[in-house]
Design an enzyme around this catalytic site. Structure first.
Site, short mmCIF file in Angstrom:
data_model
loop_
_atom_site.label_atom_id
_atom_site.label_comp_id
_atom_site.label_asym_id
_atom_site.label_seq_id
_atom_site.Cartn_x
_atom_site.Cartn_y
_atom_site.Cartn_z
N GLY A 1 0.96 -1.16 0.62
CA GLY A 1 0.62 -0.12 -0.14
C GLY A 1 0.91 1.16 0.31
O GLY A 1 1.00 2.49 -1.28
N CYS B 1 -6.41 21.79 19.38
CA CYS B 1 -6.39 21.82 20.57
C CYS B 1 -5.26 20.68 21.05
O CYS B 1 -6.18 19.63 21.84
CB CYS B 1 -7.60 22.29 21.39
C1 LIG Z 1 -2.58 -7.10 5.57
C2 LIG Z 1 -2.72 -6.06 4.75
N1 LIG Z 1 -1.78 -6.44 3.69
C3 LIG Z 1 -1.94 -5.27 3.70
C4 LIG Z 1 -1.31 -4.12 4.73
C5 LIG Z 1 -0.71 -2.65 3.55
O1 LIG Z 1 0.76 -2.79 4.53
P1 LIG Z 1 1.61 -1.33 3.61
O2 LIG Z 1 0.69 -0.48 3.25
O3 LIG Z 1 2.24 -1.03 5.11
O4 LIG Z 1 2.41 -1.49 2.39
C6 LIG Z 1 -1.72 -3.88 5.86
C7 LIG Z 1 -1.59 -2.66 6.54
O5 LIG Z 1 -1.73 -2.45 7.81
C8 LIG Z 1 -2.16 -4.90 5.94
O6 LIG Z 1 -2.82 -5.30 7.07
#
Ligand SMILES: Cc1ncc(COP(=O)(O)O)c(C=O)c1O
Length: 463
Positions: free
Chosen positions: A322, A391
């Site tokens: 991600g 705040c």
């Molecule tokens: C199951 C799972 N896959 C993928 C991701 C994506 O992680 P990243 O954005 O660090 O690549 C997460 C992030 O929490 C996750 O929980």
């Protein structure tokens, strides 16, 4: 005050207090390509541009604060992940990092799949035309309603996270006359080298079913017995913002160990293995992330080696980046409101957003960089803390960074690498309105998520 004005401001403290910072950079006007989106550059007039649009124009057209997203960079990074893993593996973009309908369309066009973890993310994905079979549905507490919608839509996989969920998904699938493809998320006992709150494969936490004590093996036993489920693989996600591949190595070793036990006990070789996301990006010049092709090579080699030694067919690998796709592609553009020097300490620079648009600093002690982007400056560096308008004294965006000492109200500053987990974690604290996401491409900008309005806030307030 005009954006180009730069009256004399606070000076850099002679003796620096303790903090996260290193020495001031040699050139405060320089933009390290490691942390900025790819089309970001400083024009001849000193104003920073992205996608061919300068930040003063962006601020005039869309206001501040604003998340500014480089569409070409997003597409290039998505494509690089897709190409690195090739046809024999699947890349699922983790929608929790940032999701909008435009992003879903880009992902679809670039050939990525999508990981969603709520009804809202599923609705966004489907409404933007992501084919359901290319969606994976995650989450540690999916409601029966969410499960039903996912099964009805025909999602490609549901990642099971508990014993109760195994039964719930099987029940819903049977009611609907379906056989749902599922994976089981396990925790392999790896402590990823990252912040405690985002390391997720150690056992004392809410996600997944522990490998330890035979719980994961028991989950597999139950899933294999239920008619409504087609168990296609095992899932492991070890954490976030990880640079060191050794955690993945241990995880793959343990997941393959489970695949071998499943083969030995049930005579079944599961065809898929998902190693999750979590690959790190550069938030500051000190971070050195790996390229997708290096990661793909390393993960493929690890899994292939482990399978060879366990005498298993190598399963199809999937990953779920991600942050590593969207994180570097955006920056947050803020206008400086006040500049408050504290003698012998640092200068507090207040901007027109804060913890409502970037909670990561308060939540994880995350480090960020920052630069003056509406002009250049030859002033000496001052140690600054960029804070928001909320705040809370913990309302910090950038804990310690150097900015030019002539920084003044009306200047625009930008915090790079805010594409992931900023808009998606944004809140309305203090009834501050959430900023827009402005996509820039080929000299044009457009809002892909508009700025929240007071009418939006009041529409929800029905008392
Ligand atoms: C199951 C799972 N896959 C993928 C991701 C994506 O992680 P990243 O954005 O660090 O690549 C997460 C992030 O929490 C996750 O929980």
């Amino acid at each position: 005050m005009s954006r180009s004005a730069h009256p004399a401001g606070p000076r850099h403290a002679d003796v620096l207090p303790e903090g996260h910072y290193s020495a001031p950079p040699a050139d405060l006007n320089a933009l390290d390509p490691k942390v900025w989106a790819r089309t970001v550059a400083r024009g001849a007039d000193g104003v920073v541009t992205v996608g061919g649009v300068d930040v003063n124009t962006l601020a005039e057209q869309h206001g501040t604060p604003a998340y500014v997203l480089d569409e070409a960079d997003f597409r290039a990074r998505a494509r690089a992940w897709r190409e690195a893993f090739g046809q024999d593996a699947d890349v699922f973009y983790a929608g929790k990092a940032f999701l909008s309908r435009a992003v879903v369309r880009w992902l679809h066009e670039e050939g990525l799949n999508l990981d969603v973890c709520s009804g809202g993310e599923l609705a966004t994905a489907l409404s933007a035309g992501m084919p359901a079979e290319r969606i994976a549905f995650h989450g540690n507490n999916k409601s029966t309603h969410e499960i039903r919608r996912a099964v009805e839509a025909g999602v490609g996989r549901i990642v099971l996270d508990s014993f109760q969920e195994i039964v719930r998904v099987a029940h819903v699938a049977q009611e609907l006359g379906r056989r749902q493809r599922v994976q089981i998320r396990i925790t392999v006992g790896v402590e990823a080298h990252t912040h405690e709150f985002i390391a997720t494969a150690h056992e004392d936490q809410k996600f997944g079913i522990p490998l330890a004590g035979g719980q994961a093996a028991e989950a597999v036993r139950r899933a294999l017995q239920l008619d409504g489920l087609e168990l296609i693989g095992i899932h492991s996600h070890i954490g976030s913002q990880i640079f060191d591949m050794s955690g993945f190595e241990v995880a793959a070793h343990r997941v393959v160990g489970l695949l071998k036990d499943i083969r030995d006990e049930h005579g079944v070789e599961l065809p898929e293995i998902d190693l999750g996301g979590g690959l790190g990006i550069a938030y500051t010049s000190g971070d050195d992330p790996r390229e997708p092709h290096e990661i793909a090579k390393a993960l493929t080699e690890i899994v292939t080696r482990e399978c060879e030694s366990a005498r298993l067919r190598t399963p199809r690998i999937s990953v779920e980046p991600g942050r590593a796709v969207v994180g570097p592609t955006a920056f947050t553009l803020y206008e400086v409101g006040t500049v408050k020097p504290l003698d012998g300490l640092r200068t507090y620079v207040s901007v027109d957003g804060g913890m409502s648009d970037n909670i990561r600093t308060a939540l994880y002690d995350a480090e960020y960089s920052v630069a003056l982007v509406s002009r250049t400056s030859d002033a000496e560096p001052m140690l600054a803390r960029v804070v928001g308008k909320h705040c809370e004294s913990g309302d910090i965006v950038v804990k310690d960074a150097f900015l030019p000492a002539d920084l003044a109200p009306g200047d625009l500053i930008a915090v790079p690498a805010t594409g992931a987990y900023c808009r998606s974690m944004a809140s309305n604290y203090n009834h501050v309105l959430r900023p827009p996401v402005v996509a820039v491409h080929d000299g044009a900008s457009r809002e892909i998520v508009r700025r929240e309005t007071e009418e939006d806030l009041l529409r929800l307030d029905v008392g």
